[in-house]
Design a protein around this motif. Structure first.
Motif, mmCIF file in Angstrom:
data_model
loop_
_atom_site.group_PDB
_atom_site.id
_atom_site.type_symbol
_atom_site.label_atom_id
_atom_site.label_comp_id
_atom_site.label_asym_id
_atom_site.label_seq_id
_atom_site.Cartn_x
_atom_site.Cartn_y
_atom_site.Cartn_z
ATOM 1 N N GLU A 144 0.752 -1.069 -0.122
ATOM 2 C CA GLU A 144 0.011 -0.164 -0.135
ATOM 3 C C GLU A 144 0.832 1.250 0.121
ATOM 4 O OE1 GLU A 144 -2.725 -0.445 -0.647
ATOM 5 O OE2 GLU A 144 -3.672 -2.347 0.211
ATOM 6 N N VAL B 33 -4.076 4.568 -4.859
ATOM 7 C CA VAL B 33 -4.002 3.686 -6.054
ATOM 8 C C VAL B 33 -2.789 4.251 -6.915
ATOM 9 C CG1 VAL B 33 -5.323 3.092 -8.464
ATOM 10 C CG2 VAL B 33 -6.335 2.951 -6.282
ATOM 11 N N GLY B 34 -2.075 3.762 -7.298
ATOM 12 C CA GLY B 34 -0.687 4.093 -8.203
ATOM 13 C C GLY B 34 0.056 5.092 -7.583
ATOM 14 N N ASP C 204 -0.941 -2.934 -7.421
ATOM 15 C CA ASP C 204 -2.201 -2.304 -7.979
ATOM 16 C C ASP C 204 -2.336 -2.806 -9.452
ATOM 17 O OD1 ASP C 204 -2.419 -0.832 -5.892
ATOM 18 O OD2 ASP C 204 -1.511 1.269 -6.598
ATOM 19 N N THR C 205 -1.184 -3.323 -10.081
ATOM 20 C CA THR C 205 -1.552 -3.674 -11.400
ATOM 21 C C THR C 205 -2.373 -4.882 -11.467
ATOM 22 O OG1 THR C 205 0.545 -3.059 -11.892
ATOM 23 C CG2 THR C 205 -0.378 -4.789 -13.419
ATOM 24 N N VAL D 256 -4.539 -5.882 -8.838
ATOM 25 C CA VAL D 256 -5.924 -5.523 -8.474
ATOM 26 C C VAL D 256 -6.673 -4.789 -9.846
ATOM 27 C CG1 VAL D 256 -7.263 -4.059 -7.104
ATOM 28 C CG2 VAL D 256 -5.275 -5.072 -5.916
ATOM 29 N N GLY D 257 -6.102 -4.072 -10.471
ATOM 30 C CA GLY D 257 -6.640 -3.391 -11.452
ATOM 31 C C GLY D 257 -7.059 -4.302 -12.503
ATOM 32 N N LEU D 258 -6.068 -5.151 -12.982
ATOM 33 C CA LEU D 258 -6.502 -6.216 -13.912
ATOM 34 C C LEU D 258 -7.452 -7.010 -13.641
ATOM 35 C CD1 LEU D 258 -2.758 -6.789 -15.353
ATOM 36 C CD2 LEU D 258 -4.701 -5.524 -16.576
ATOM 37 N N SER E 202 -9.945 -6.218 -11.755
ATOM 38 C CA SER E 202 -11.240 -5.641 -11.322
ATOM 39 C C SER E 202 -11.829 -5.474 -12.915
ATOM 40 C CB SER E 202 -11.016 -4.239 -10.920
ATOM 41 O OG SER E 202 -10.520 -4.483 -9.685
ATOM 42 N N ALA E 203 -10.832 -5.488 -13.980
ATOM 43 C CA ALA E 203 -11.217 -5.399 -15.232
ATOM 44 C C ALA E 203 -11.810 -6.636 -15.562
ATOM 45 C CB ALA E 203 -10.098 -5.005 -16.266
ATOM 46 N N ALA F 222 -4.182 -10.076 -20.082
ATOM 47 C CA ALA F 222 -4.548 -9.280 -18.893
ATOM 48 C C ALA F 222 -4.417 -10.337 -17.539
ATOM 49 C CB ALA F 222 -5.744 -8.787 -19.012
ATOM 50 N N ALA G 99 -1.669 -10.274 -14.573
ATOM 51 C CA ALA G 99 -2.161 -10.086 -13.275
ATOM 52 C C ALA G 99 -1.607 -11.131 -12.407
ATOM 53 C CB ALA G 99 -3.739 -10.213 -13.351
#
Lengths: 461, 347
Positions: A264, A277-278, A330-331, A333-335, A337-338, A372, A376
């Protein structure tokens, strides 16, 4: 030997050894995902094909079996290199903890053995066995694939949360209990996370191959099913994975607070900590990130004002490299979620209309979902491995203590880079060839080259 | 027998299995290399591919089995061996990658140039890998691995007379086993001319292997006296068994009794491996660390034994089924699957 002695230095070996391990494991993990999940998809399709007398389904299963054979071979050989590297690169770890850390690999050895045997039977028994016997021969393959993943992840979970032994005054292991060591606090969340990840990687990747075909105009039934079956599995697993992600984050917060703080990018121990995030981490803080107030405390403690430990609690030389861990996390979690969004779109359309969405944007999304999912997976793996640093056995042994001091070791890294570049190029090449030659020519491409080679060419080799 | 010796013996059974089955697969690759031009070698390569394709992955796992048992039950000795001999081990591992990948990929490829490239990769690495594994055995058996992480010389531990002998013998034994195994496979397929070719090769390699073996005794006497004393002393019965079985195998080959020749050859190779083990007993690192000293905690050894026995109960029937399934002649009408079991259905 004087020239060798100059470089005979463990410190010099640490970076290349790490990179060699990272490359070998990062490569192998993709193929092991297919080893875990591909048999299930293939035998399910074969079973549906036999039940319905549907030649398209059996044909699809047969093509998948061939691809599975190639992927399994690539996974088997890359796994072999890893078993050598465990001793070649990290003899310090094996020397001191081999009797605990090594034990799950003995079990994994058996699982792999069973898998290799039944992969041989399944692939080469296609026309020798009755359909029923053939499909039954796939069951040990599926079970041992899952068991193998369990054992390997168990060993990794032990590195994160070492249990099942005591140390004497000199730091030597006494009273090792290898069975108990397999079931530390990280084991179950990590195992479930990995298995679901494997189903997502295989499902989205296989579906993406057919999505690309459909985008190129091959809208036949084979492509439709080739997309739908793996995508359904992956889409069904994705929401569960998000829940498991929460479980594993809580385990990390409890057992490896430094890793969580790095994930985090949190420096100060904070009550009501925000989720960022990021952003980039420097000067003891995250900059340019998107902050969601109190979200981190809410996620970790299920209480918006809960206290989350920051990196300041740990000596500087016991903190993992924050940027790598945070951005990788973050990558992932982001992927993830997508991919969840994609799964929801599929589920909604199927629920309302009993078909896959017709828009080309859906196909485009499926086409990139494979990449993706793989990214991930890699990002998640970087998060857990780099987040454990500087420890190889969390809180007990540093990675630097485990690395081999052998002279010249760094050269192995360059060799491994070359070998994996070649192996990757070959694997992709072979799979592409298979994809082309295994397809039924669609009506619009009947004048393309025939799918099978002429007898003359077979003889000529 | 102590608990540690029981565990080590089971590991050694795995090592013998790897030597016989994995070794024959390597040998098949060596004959693939020597099969001649594209057209001339086609039938031999086809036979080789058919006889090892379904089983090579399973045969290969024996090595993994050996490694995991060693690193768990004898972690310290394992760390010493692997870190000192890391160069030949890395090269052997690279060979295994090249070999497995090239072999598996070759049958999915139809263009001639690519098949040649992959075939060459498969065949060359089949030659290289057993050499380095044999060199590793030579390094261990001649006492060149001291205890401790990377404590030995990373070069002379495998560049020495005993290692060269070990490497050359490993290559020869692999080639010999493969030739013997392929004789029977060829005859079962009705290819009598191929069976004759492999019979000649088996006899030729047997002669060379015997000669190298005898010369090797002199090498060992000069370079690895402890091992030599063991081989001529405690392990002498095993050496005798190996010589007798080897001679019997030659007789069986000469009289074309290929099934018998297989068994006798396997026995000869097994006996020589057992001879090595007896010769260096009770040491795991020759002259330095005994089996008892290297063994890890009792709980680990017991867990290991339970796993090995339970695992064997599951594993051995499955393995037997695999071999039986693919040693049967292919059923009539399934000829389309011959060279690549999964090709025909690629709708």
């Amino acid at each position: 030997m004087d020239a060798w002695d100059v470089v005979a230095d463990a410190a010099e070996n640490l970076y290349p050894a790490r990179m060699q391990m990272a490359l070998s494991l990062g490569w192998h993990i993709i193929f092991s995902c297919f080893g875990i999940a591909f048999p299930l998809l293939t035998v399910f399709t074969e079973w549906r094909g036999h039940r319905r007398g549907d030649a398209v389904l059996t044909g699809l299963a047969h093509t998948w079996a061939k691809a599975m054979g190639v992927l399994f071979a690539a996974g088997a050989v890359s796994g072999t290199l890893l078993s050598f590297e465990m001793g070649i690169l990290w003899p310090g770890l094996m020397d001191r903890f081999g009797e605990i850390y090594g034990f799950p690999f003995v079990l994994e050895g058996f699982a792999f053995f069973i898998e290799a045997i039944f992969v041989g039977i399944y692939l080469f028994g296609w026309n020798r066995l009755s359909p029923r016997a053939h499909m039954l021969s796939a069951l040990p393959m599926i079970a041992s694939g899952m068991a193998g993943a369990f054992f390997v992840v168990t060993a990794n979970a032990w590195m994160n949360n070492p249990t099942g032994f005591r140390l004497d005054g000199d730091g030597r292991v006494i009273d090792a209990r290898p069975w108990a060591a397999m079931f530390g606090p990280s084991t179950w969340p990590q195992v479930v996370h990995m298995l679901l990840g494997a189903y997502m990687v295989a499902g989205f990747t296989i579906a993406s191959v057919y999505a690309v075909g459909m985008l190129r105009g091959r809208r036949d039934r084979r492509h439709h099913l080739g997309l739908l079956i793996p995508l359904t599995l992956a889409a069904a697993v994705t929401p569960v994975q998000i829940v498991v992600g929460d479980w594993i984050a809580n385990t990390v917060a409890e057992n490896q607070p430094a890793k969580l703080a790095a994930m985090e990018g949190l420096y100060r121990t904070t009550a009501g900590a925000p989720l960022t995030v990021g952003g980039l981490y420097y000067d003891e803080g995250l900059h340019y990130g998107l902050e969601i107030p109190k979200a981190l405390s809410l996620l970790i403690h299920h209480d918006p004002n809960g206290v989350v430990q920051g990196l300041e609690e740990f000596p500087a030389d016991e903190r993992p490299p924050v940027n790598v861990v945070h951005l990788a996390f973050d990558t992932m979690v982001g992927l993830g979620s997508a991919l969840l969004l994609l799964a929801v779109v599929l589920g909604f359309t199927w629920w309302r209309r009993r078909r896959i969405p017709r828009t080309p944007w859906f196909l485009r999304a499926v086409a990139v979902s494979g990449v993706a999912a793989v990214l991930a997976l890699e990002a998640g793996w970087v998060t857990t491995e780099v987040g454990r640093q500087p420890w190889i056995v969390y809180g007990i042994m540093r990675t630097a203590e485990a690395v081999s001091p052998a002279p010249g070791l760094f050269l192995g890294f360059y060799a491994v880079v070359v070998i994996y570049l070649l192996l990757t190029a070959l694997t992709v090449f072979v799979l592409r060839r298979m994809a082309r030659s295994g397809d039924t020519p669609a009506p619009q491409e009947v004048d393309a080259e025939p799918p099978d080679r002429s007898p003359g060419e077979v003889a000529l080799r | 027998m102590s608990l540690a010796e029981v565990v080590l013996s089971i590991m050694f059974v795995g090592l013998i299995a790897y030597g016989l089955f994995g070794g024959a697969d390597f040998g098949a690759g060596i004959w693939d290399l020597l099969a001649g031009g594209t057209r001339h070698g086609a039938r031999q390569r086809d036979l080789i591919e058919r006889s090892i394709a379904p089983v090579w992955e399973a045969n290969h796992v024996w090595l993994i089995f050996v490694l995991v048992v060693l690193w768990t039950a004898f972690s310290g000795a394992f760390a010493a061996v692997v870190s000192t001999l890391y160069i030949p081990l890395t090269l052997a591992a690279f060979g295994m990658i090249a070999r497995g990948a090239a072999f598996a990929f070759r049958k999915s490829i139809s263009t001639l140039a690519m098949r040649r490239f992959l075939g060459a990769g498969f065949a060359l690495s089949s030659l290289v890998t057993p050499y380095f594994l044999g060199a590793v055995v030579g390094g261990v058996a001649s006492g060149r691995v001291p205890p401790g992480v990377a404590a030995g010389d990373v070069v002379t531990s495998w560049v020495n007379p005993t290692s060269v002998l070990g490497g050359v013998l490993a290559v020869l034994v692999c080639a010999y086993l493969a030739a013997v195994f392929l004789c029977a496979d060829a005859r079962r397929d009705g290819a009598t001319d191929l069976a004759e070719e492999f019979r000649a090769r088996a006899l030729g390699t047997a002669a060379v292997t015997g000669a190298v073996g005898i010369a090797g005794l002199f090498v060992l006497r000069a370079d690895a006296p402890l091992l030599f004393d063991g081989l001529t002393g405690r392990a002498a019965p095993a050496v005798v068994v190996s010589v007798v079985a080897g001679t019997a195998a030659i007789v069986y080959l000469a009289t074309r009794r290929y099934a018998h020749a297989r068994v006798a050859s396997a026995l000869a190779v097994t006996a020589i491996l057992v001879g090595w083990a007896l010769a260096q007993y009770p040491y795991i690192l020759v002259g330095e660390v005994t089996i008892e000293e290297a063994a890890r905690g009792r709980a680990t050894l017991v867990a290991m034994l339970v796993t090995l026995v339970a695992g064997a109960v599951i594993l051995l029937p499955a393995l037997a089924y695999l071999y039986l399934l693919f040693q049967r002649s292919p059923e009539p009408g399934s000829g389309a699957v011959s060279s690549d079991g999964v090709r025909s259905g690629g709708i």
